[in-house]
Motif scaffolding. Structure first.
Motif, short mmCIF file in Angstrom:
data_model
loop_
_atom_site.label_atom_id
_atom_site.label_comp_id
_atom_site.label_asym_id
_atom_site.label_seq_id
_atom_site.Cartn_x
_atom_site.Cartn_y
_atom_site.Cartn_z
N ALA A 21 20.67 93.99 71.22
CA ALA A 21 21.91 93.21 71.27
C ALA A 21 22.96 93.88 70.41
O ALA A 21 22.67 94.37 69.32
N ILE A 22 24.18 93.94 70.92
CA ILE A 22 25.33 94.33 70.12
C ILE A 22 26.19 93.09 69.96
O ILE A 22 26.56 92.45 70.94
N ILE A 23 26.48 92.74 68.71
CA ILE A 23 27.35 91.59 68.44
C ILE A 23 28.61 92.07 67.74
O ILE A 23 28.58 93.01 66.95
N ARG A 24 29.72 91.42 68.10
CA ARG A 24 31.01 91.79 67.49
C ARG A 24 31.76 90.52 67.12
O ARG A 24 31.89 89.61 67.93
N ILE A 25 32.24 90.46 65.89
CA ILE A 25 32.91 89.26 65.38
C ILE A 25 34.23 89.06 66.11
O ILE A 25 35.03 89.98 66.25
N ASP A 26 34.45 87.82 66.57
CA ASP A 26 35.69 87.49 67.27
C ASP A 26 36.87 87.48 66.30
O ASP A 26 36.80 86.84 65.23
N GLY A 27 37.94 88.18 66.67
CA GLY A 27 39.17 88.15 65.88
C GLY A 27 39.05 88.72 64.48
O GLY A 27 39.81 88.33 63.58
N PHE A 28 38.13 89.66 64.30
CA PHE A 28 37.90 90.17 62.94
C PHE A 28 39.12 90.91 62.40
O PHE A 28 39.47 90.77 61.22
N VAL B 86 38.21 89.93 51.45
CA VAL B 86 37.66 88.78 52.16
C VAL B 86 36.84 89.25 53.36
O VAL B 86 35.75 88.71 53.64
N ALA B 87 37.33 90.24 54.08
CA ALA B 87 36.60 90.77 55.23
C ALA B 87 35.23 91.31 54.80
O ALA B 87 34.23 91.10 55.50
N VAL B 88 35.19 91.99 53.67
CA VAL B 88 33.92 92.52 53.16
C VAL B 88 32.97 91.37 52.82
O VAL B 88 31.77 91.44 53.13
N GLN B 89 33.47 90.31 52.20
CA GLN B 89 32.62 89.16 51.89
C GLN B 89 32.04 88.54 53.16
O GLN B 89 30.87 88.14 53.18
N ILE B 90 32.85 88.47 54.21
CA ILE B 90 32.38 87.92 55.48
C ILE B 90 31.26 88.78 56.05
O ILE B 90 30.21 88.27 56.47
N LEU B 91 31.45 90.08 56.05
CA LEU B 91 30.43 90.99 56.59
C LEU B 91 29.14 90.91 55.79
O LEU B 91 28.04 90.92 56.37
N ARG B 92 29.25 90.81 54.48
CA ARG B 92 28.05 90.73 53.64
C ARG B 92 27.33 89.41 53.84
O ARG B 92 26.08 89.37 53.90
N GLN C 43 36.42 80.54 60.29
CA GLN C 43 35.24 80.15 61.05
C GLN C 43 34.80 81.35 61.87
O GLN C 43 35.63 81.99 62.52
N ILE C 44 33.52 81.66 61.84
CA ILE C 44 33.04 82.89 62.45
C ILE C 44 32.31 82.61 63.76
O ILE C 44 31.43 81.75 63.83
#
Length: 219
Positions: A82-89, A100-106, A166-167
């Motif tokens: 599976a390849i997943i990609r965050i919507d609207g990242f 903030v983006a780094v915190q979300i990824l972690r 919201q992710i």
């Protein structure tokens, strides 16, 4: 949980310097050896893991895929990617900034690793794109795993990282085919991902490779 935020490369450098210093000053081998082993463990982790999130890096993902392809060749077992990609990242990063983006990824990495099976592999393929290798798993089972992941992300209070966050994510799924390569599977999963993104946020699409041609003369 440790609060040590020293980057792994810097930590390994400090430990190696400490070991060299001890050796130069007549340190006992028995005292220095555990420190060197720790350094080697850090270095090995650095070569296999993404330094930003701690997920597997692309090289480790390719190794995992090749291992599963070899196992499938021996056993005939099907497995999924599976390849997943965050919507609207990108929009989130533009709005809230890179920290903030780094915190979300972690956080995403942490929650995903807790949910997946120990035999699954999870890695970061590029900025906001992750790959999951699921051994001995058919497409329908993979979809169930992805839905559990969606439920997990939906239950997280992301506002602790940034207000109104919201992710959700889109997913491309595929299974292995006869004569497959790691890159071929990733390309097929990415095609499925593009199809999912075309349907809209939080979508899933799949590509199941066709069965090999049947030649009755070979019976």
């Amino acid at each position: 949980m440790s609060n040590d935020k020293t980057p792994p490369n810097r930590k390994a450098e400090l430990q190696l310097s400490q070991a060299i210093h001890q050796l130069k000053n007549g340190g006992e081998k028995e005292a220095v050896l555990p420190l060197l082993e720790t350094v080697m463990a850090h270095l090995e982790r650095m070569t296999r893991h993404d330094p930003l999130t701690g997920a597997l890096n692309r090289n480790a993902l390719i190794d995992s895929l090749n291992a599963e392809l070899n196992r499938s060749h021996r056993t005939g077992h099907t497995f999924s990617v599976a390849i997943i990609r965050i919507d609207g990242f990108q929009e989130m990063m533009d709005r809230y900034g890179r920290p903030v983006a780094v915190q979300i990824l972690r956080r995403l990495t942490q929650e995903t690793q807790l949910l997946l099976r120990t035999l699954d592999s999870f890695g970061r393929n590029n900025a906001d794109e992750f790959v999951i290798v699921m051994p001995t798993t058919w497409i329908d089972q993979s979809i169930k795993a992805i839905n559990r992941l969606k439920q997990t992300y939906g239950a997280i209070d992301w506002t602790g990282i940034a207000e109104h966050v919201q992710i959700s994510f889109c997913t491309g799924l595929t299974t292995n085919a006869q004569g497959d390569s790691a890159e071929a599977m990733l390309d097929r999963a990415r095609q499925a991902l593009l199809a999912a993104q075309a349907k809209g946020p939080d979508s899933v699409s799949q590509i199941e490779p066709g069965l090999p041609d049947f030649d009755p003369e070979k019976l």
